[in-house]
Design a protein around this motif. Sequence first.
Motif, PDB file in Angstrom:
ATOM      1  N   ALA A 109      29.440  -7.215 -24.560  1.00 29.63           N
ATOM      2  CA  ALA A 109      29.908  -8.063 -25.661  1.00 29.63           C
ATOM      3  C   ALA A 109      31.415  -8.280 -25.577  1.00 29.63           C
ATOM      4  O   ALA A 109      31.913  -9.382 -25.811  1.00 29.63           O
ATOM      5  N   LYS A 110      32.146  -7.221 -25.234  1.00 30.34           N
ATOM      6  CA  LYS A 110      33.607  -7.346 -25.118  1.00 30.34           C
ATOM      7  C   LYS A 110      33.968  -8.282 -23.973  1.00 30.34           C
ATOM      8  O   LYS A 110      34.907  -9.074 -24.073  1.00 30.34           O
ATOM      9  N   THR A 111      33.222  -8.219 -22.875  1.00 31.38           N
ATOM     10  CA  THR A 111      33.479  -9.100 -21.733  1.00 31.38           C
ATOM     11  C   THR A 111      33.201 -10.550 -22.103  1.00 31.38           C
ATOM     12  O   THR A 111      33.981 -11.444 -21.763  1.00 31.38           O
ATOM     13  N   ILE A 112      32.103 -10.774 -22.812  1.00 36.29           N
ATOM     14  CA  ILE A 112      31.779 -12.133 -23.245  1.00 36.29           C
ATOM     15  C   ILE A 112      32.892 -12.692 -24.129  1.00 36.29           C
ATOM     16  O   ILE A 112      33.301 -13.848 -23.979  1.00 36.29           O
ATOM     17  N   ASN A 113      33.403 -11.887 -25.052  1.00 31.07           N
ATOM     18  CA  ASN A 113      34.501 -12.339 -25.918  1.00 31.07           C
ATOM     19  C   ASN A 113      35.730 -12.701 -25.100  1.00 31.07           C
ATOM     20  O   ASN A 113      36.386 -13.711 -25.367  1.00 31.07           O
ATOM     21  N   LEU A 114      36.048 -11.880 -24.105  1.00 26.78           N
ATOM     22  CA  LEU A 114      37.211 -12.150 -23.255  1.00 26.78           C
ATOM     23  C   LEU A 114      37.019 -13.424 -22.435  1.00 26.78           C
ATOM     24  O   LEU A 114      37.936 -14.244 -22.325  1.00 26.78           O
ATOM     25  N   VAL A 115      35.835 -13.616 -21.881  1.00 26.06           N
ATOM     26  CA  VAL A 115      35.555 -14.831 -21.112  1.00 26.06           C
ATOM     27  C   VAL A 115      35.663 -16.056 -22.014  1.00 26.06           C
ATOM     28  O   VAL A 115      36.262 -17.072 -21.640  1.00 26.06           O
ATOM     29  N   GLU A 116      35.106 -15.941 -23.217  1.00 27.44           N
ATOM     30  CA  GLU A 116      35.169 -17.064 -24.163  1.00 27.44           C
ATOM     31  C   GLU A 116      36.623 -17.416 -24.499  1.00 27.44           C
ATOM     32  O   GLU A 116      37.003 -18.586 -24.511  1.00 27.44           O
ATOM     33  N   GLN A 117      37.439 -16.404 -24.743  1.00 25.47           N
ATOM     34  CA  GLN A 117      38.858 -16.648 -25.029  1.00 25.47           C
ATOM     35  C   GLN A 117      39.566 -17.298 -23.838  1.00 25.47           C
ATOM     36  O   GLN A 117      40.372 -18.218 -24.019  1.00 25.47           O
ATOM     37  N   THR A 118      39.245 -16.835 -22.654  1.00 28.61           N
ATOM     38  CA  THR A 118      39.868 -17.393 -21.445  1.00 28.61           C
ATOM     39  C   THR A 118      39.454 -18.846 -21.238  1.00 28.61           C
ATOM     40  O   THR A 118      40.295 -19.705 -20.921  1.00 28.61           O
ATOM     41  N   LEU A 119      38.177 -19.138 -21.428  1.00 35.55           N
ATOM     42  CA  LEU A 119      37.710 -20.520 -21.292  1.00 35.55           C
ATOM     43  C   LEU A 119      38.380 -21.424 -22.317  1.00 35.55           C
ATOM     44  O   LEU A 119      38.760 -22.557 -21.996  1.00 35.55           O
ATOM     45  N   GLN A 121      41.340 -20.865 -23.766  1.00 40.33           N
ATOM     46  CA  GLN A 121      42.762 -20.927 -23.435  1.00 40.33           C
ATOM     47  C   GLN A 121      43.040 -21.972 -22.352  1.00 40.33           C
ATOM     48  O   GLN A 121      44.034 -22.696 -22.418  1.00 40.33           O
ATOM     49  N   TYR A 122      42.154 -22.070 -21.380  1.00 40.14           N
ATOM     50  CA  TYR A 122      42.363 -22.996 -20.267  1.00 40.14           C
ATOM     51  C   TYR A 122      41.520 -24.264 -20.385  1.00 40.14           C
ATOM     52  O   TYR A 122      41.401 -25.028 -19.428  1.00 40.14           O
ATOM     53  N   ASP A 123      40.961 -24.484 -21.575  1.00 44.70           N
ATOM     54  CA  ASP A 123      40.163 -25.673 -21.868  1.00 44.70           C
ATOM     55  C   ASP A 123      39.074 -25.890 -20.810  1.00 44.70           C
ATOM     56  O   ASP A 123      38.932 -26.976 -20.245  1.00 44.70           O
ATOM     57  N   LEU A 124      38.311 -24.829 -20.550  1.00 47.02           N
ATOM     58  CA  LEU A 124      37.267 -24.873 -19.526  1.00 47.02           C
ATOM     59  C   LEU A 124      35.857 -24.737 -20.090  1.00 47.02           C
ATOM     60  O   LEU A 124      34.903 -24.579 -19.329  1.00 47.02           O
ATOM     61  N   ARG A 125      35.724 -24.806 -21.390  1.00 49.83           N
ATOM     62  CA  ARG A 125      34.393 -24.658 -21.994  1.00 49.83           C
ATOM     63  C   ARG A 125      33.503 -25.821 -21.591  1.00 49.83           C
ATOM     64  O   ARG A 125      33.939 -26.949 -21.483  1.00 49.83           O
ATOM     65  N   HIS A 126      32.241 -25.500 -21.396  1.00 48.75           N
ATOM     66  CA  HIS A 126      31.251 -26.507 -21.032  1.00 48.75           C
ATOM     67  C   HIS A 126      30.886 -27.330 -22.258  1.00 48.75           C
ATOM     68  O   HIS A 126      30.702 -26.785 -23.340  1.00 48.75           O
ATOM     69  N   ASP A 127      30.771 -28.618 -22.080  1.00 50.79           N
ATOM     70  CA  ASP A 127      30.359 -29.505 -23.162  1.00 50.79           C
ATOM     71  C   ASP A 127      28.869 -29.287 -23.419  1.00 50.79           C
ATOM     72  O   ASP A 127      28.033 -29.525 -22.539  1.00 50.79           O
ATOM     73  N   ALA A 128      28.518 -28.830 -24.593  1.00 52.75           N
ATOM     74  CA  ALA A 128      27.133 -28.506 -24.931  1.00 52.75           C
ATOM     75  C   ALA A 128      26.224 -29.728 -24.862  1.00 52.75           C
ATOM     76  O   ALA A 128      25.009 -29.593 -24.715  1.00 52.75           O
TER      77      ALA A 128
END
Length: 182
Positions: A109-119, A121-128
């Motif tokens: 869960a902590k890793t998922i939160n960190l990945v989400e924050q990183t995505l 921060q760098y505007d890399l989230r996938h468009d749902a």
Amino acid sequence: DAALATTTAAEIGVIATAGTVSSLAYYNALLQGNNTAKVTQLAVPEFVDVVENHDYTSVAAQQLVFDKLGYFEEHQVDTLILGCTHFPLLEPFIQAAMGPGVKLVNSGAKTINLVEQTLEQYDLRHDAAVPVDHHHDEYFTTGHVARFAELGEKWLALEQMSVKHLELVADTLIINKNTELD
């Protein structure tokens, strides 16, 4: 980081697979964050088997958890890292075995939160709204490749997964080409 922020006595336990424990990844990272921390590791690969066999709510699973975590009676900790993605399914039994004075840290869960924050921060989230084709995804496991593929295909409703074995050696990841399943 989450365990170091949670602990009050710098007495941290890690439960994980044998590969993760022998890699010393958590151990080294914890000591890098606090060189006076007392870190106790315990490999509990049996927990993975219990989860993968869908037996994680049984009386036998509870007894196994209590038996294995009895190790910490002689190795006191105030914080315990659940160092495998399977272990949160056993969390009620783990918490009961460790007692209310021990805080559990779910590393997945902590890793998922960190990945989400990183995505973010760098505007890399996938468009749902954009469909994702998972047919070309690759999966990596430190465990048994064929077993991972069998379970993953069921859980993810995929016909065939590309799975590769990943070996953890200190801070290095090694993909074992001899155990690939494509």
